[in-house]
Design a protein around this motif. Structure first.
Motif, mmCIF file in Angstrom:
data_model
loop_
_atom_site.group_PDB
_atom_site.id
_atom_site.type_symbol
_atom_site.label_atom_id
_atom_site.label_comp_id
_atom_site.label_asym_id
_atom_site.label_seq_id
_atom_site.Cartn_x
_atom_site.Cartn_y
_atom_site.Cartn_z
ATOM 1 N N TRP A 132 0.824 -1.211 0.000
ATOM 2 C CA TRP A 132 0.000 0.000 0.000
ATOM 3 C C TRP A 132 0.859 1.263 0.000
ATOM 4 C CZ3 TRP A 132 -4.637 1.961 -0.818
ATOM 5 C CH2 TRP A 132 -5.045 3.132 -0.181
ATOM 6 N N SER A 133 1.820 1.326 0.893
ATOM 7 C CA SER A 133 2.677 2.517 0.969
ATOM 8 C C SER A 133 3.921 2.211 1.788
ATOM 9 C CB SER A 133 1.916 3.702 1.587
ATOM 10 O OG SER A 133 1.580 3.424 2.933
ATOM 11 N N ARG A 138 -6.842 8.463 2.830
ATOM 12 C CA ARG A 138 -6.751 7.753 1.544
ATOM 13 C C ARG A 138 -7.645 6.513 1.542
ATOM 14 N NH1 ARG A 138 -1.136 5.016 -0.662
ATOM 15 N NH2 ARG A 138 -1.938 4.221 -2.662
ATOM 16 N N HIS A 167 -6.559 0.601 -6.441
ATOM 17 C CA HIS A 167 -5.899 1.910 -6.326
ATOM 18 C C HIS A 167 -4.418 1.741 -5.994
ATOM 19 C CE1 HIS A 167 -5.398 6.145 -5.126
ATOM 20 N NE2 HIS A 167 -4.808 5.687 -4.039
ATOM 21 N N GLU A 199 -2.414 0.970 -8.948
ATOM 22 C CA GLU A 199 -2.223 2.122 -9.826
ATOM 23 C C GLU A 199 -1.160 3.086 -9.303
ATOM 24 O OE1 GLU A 199 -6.086 3.799 -9.916
ATOM 25 O OE2 GLU A 199 -6.960 2.197 -11.139
ATOM 26 N N HIS A 200 -0.756 2.898 -8.054
ATOM 27 C CA HIS A 200 0.250 3.767 -7.429
ATOM 28 C C HIS A 200 1.363 2.891 -6.838
ATOM 29 C CE1 HIS A 200 -3.341 6.312 -7.567
ATOM 30 N NE2 HIS A 200 -2.523 7.329 -7.619
ATOM 31 N N ASP A 237 3.305 15.063 -3.701
ATOM 32 C CA ASP A 237 2.137 14.581 -4.416
ATOM 33 C C ASP A 237 2.543 13.373 -5.266
ATOM 34 O OD1 ASP A 237 -0.453 14.477 -5.216
ATOM 35 O OD2 ASP A 237 -0.423 16.328 -6.395
ATOM 36 N N GLY A 238 1.546 12.610 -5.724
ATOM 37 C CA GLY A 238 1.825 11.496 -6.613
ATOM 38 C C GLY A 238 1.811 10.131 -5.964
ATOM 39 N N HIS A 239 1.607 10.080 -4.636
ATOM 40 C CA HIS A 239 1.563 8.788 -3.933
ATOM 41 C C HIS A 239 0.145 8.282 -3.737
ATOM 42 C CE1 HIS A 239 5.853 8.528 -2.924
ATOM 43 N NE2 HIS A 239 5.808 9.815 -2.659
ATOM 44 N N GLY A 240 -0.848 9.027 -4.203
ATOM 45 C CA GLY A 240 -2.226 8.582 -4.087
ATOM 46 C C GLY A 240 -2.986 9.156 -2.915
ATOM 47 N N TYR A 241 -2.403 10.125 -2.190
ATOM 48 C CA TYR A 241 -3.040 10.676 -1.002
ATOM 49 C C TYR A 241 -3.848 11.920 -1.333
ATOM 50 C CZ TYR A 241 -0.301 7.415 1.713
ATOM 51 O OH TYR A 241 0.221 6.258 2.226
#
Length: 272
Positions: free
Chosen positions: A146-147, A216, A229, A232-233, A255-259
């Motif tokens: 996820w992250s 998120r 999702h 996609e990230h 930005d750009g991590h899906g948050y």
């Protein structure tokens, strides 16, 4: 998957500050279907106030990656980078320890075994020994990347973690999660939106990474949508930084991590 370049970073790409050495850690975000319908429920554990990291905060189950996790990962010859496999094993192990739930494993059928496994882990046994005893096998694919978060250089080095987050689907089951009473004082199931509302009312405390992840997660109505999702990230390290402005200092993520929310006033942001 994690970005191999992340492990080679020595300076923050935005601030240029040296990055402190970080301890690898892993966290499991457990979904289960909401019996009342609506958004899925997530498991949160509230840490005891005396804990050095995130004391008194509601977090997802997780903790440090141990050397034994790397040893087990190496033995399993998983089709993953060693650090990635070890992190997933740590998330599995820590969830047994903290919540009494054996997820991300095949062969788990007896709840009594989960209790015994937790006791064994708390007494110092490795996850490998526990799995061998009960005939369990890690199923790495059940953990959806996820992250991955790493705090800025201004945090105290003793509390700097390089934490990977994984989504796990408990489906329509009702897992019997129980608090460990060592690191955590209580646990509860709630939707991401409900946890954010509880935090807004002051009923629970949540640290900056947990808040951003809950925001998120609140965008999705079920596990499959969140997993899609995530696909996609692709995961790369979220490196927080401080932006000093005329209206004060802000704790930010790129930005750009899906948050959906990428900043919060440093005055209000709760850090570990």
């Amino acid at each position: 998957m994690s970005d191999d370049m992340d492990t080679e970073l020595r300076n923050h790409p935005i601030s240029g500050e040296p990055l402190p050495v970080a301890t690898p850690a892993a966290t499991m975000v457990i979904f289960r279907e909401n019996p009342d319908g609506g958004a899925p429920l997530l498991l949160m554990v509230e840490r005891i106030k005396a804990m050095a990291f995130a004391g008194g905060a509601a977090v997802f189950p997780g903790g440090k990656v141990d050397p034994a996790d790397f040893d087990y990962a190496e033995m399993l010859h998983a089709p993953l980078p060693l650090d990635e496999a070890a992190a997933r094993l740590a998330a599995i192990r820590e969830t047994i320890e903290e919540a009494g739930l054996a997820l991300g494993l095949s062969g788990v059928s007896d709840a009594a075994n989960c209790i015994q496994a937790r006791e064994a882990l708390h007494s110092g046994e490795s996850l490998q020994a526990v799995c061998n005893r009960f005939g369990w096998e890690p199923e790495f694919e059940q953990l959806v990347p996820w992250s991955r978060w790493r705090p800025p250089a201004f945090e105290r080095a003793s509390r700097v973690f390089d934490t990977r987050f994984y989504l796990v689907n408990a489906g329509n089951t009702t897992p019997l999660a129980t608090v460990d009473q060592t690191e955590n004082r209580m646990l509860f199931w709630a939707t991401a939106g409900d946890v954010l509302e509880k935090a807004g009312r002051g009923e629970v405390k949540i640290i900056f990474p947990t808040r951003r992840n809950l925001e998120r997660l609140a965008m999705f109505g079920d596990f499959d949508a969140a997993a899609a999702h995530a696909a996609e990230h692709p995961v790369s390290t979220v490196l927080t930084y401080v932006d000093k402005r005329e209206d004060g200092s802000w704790l930010c993520i790129p930005d750009g991590h899906g948050y959906p929310v990428i900043e919060e006033s440093l005055d209000s942001a709760m850090r570990g």
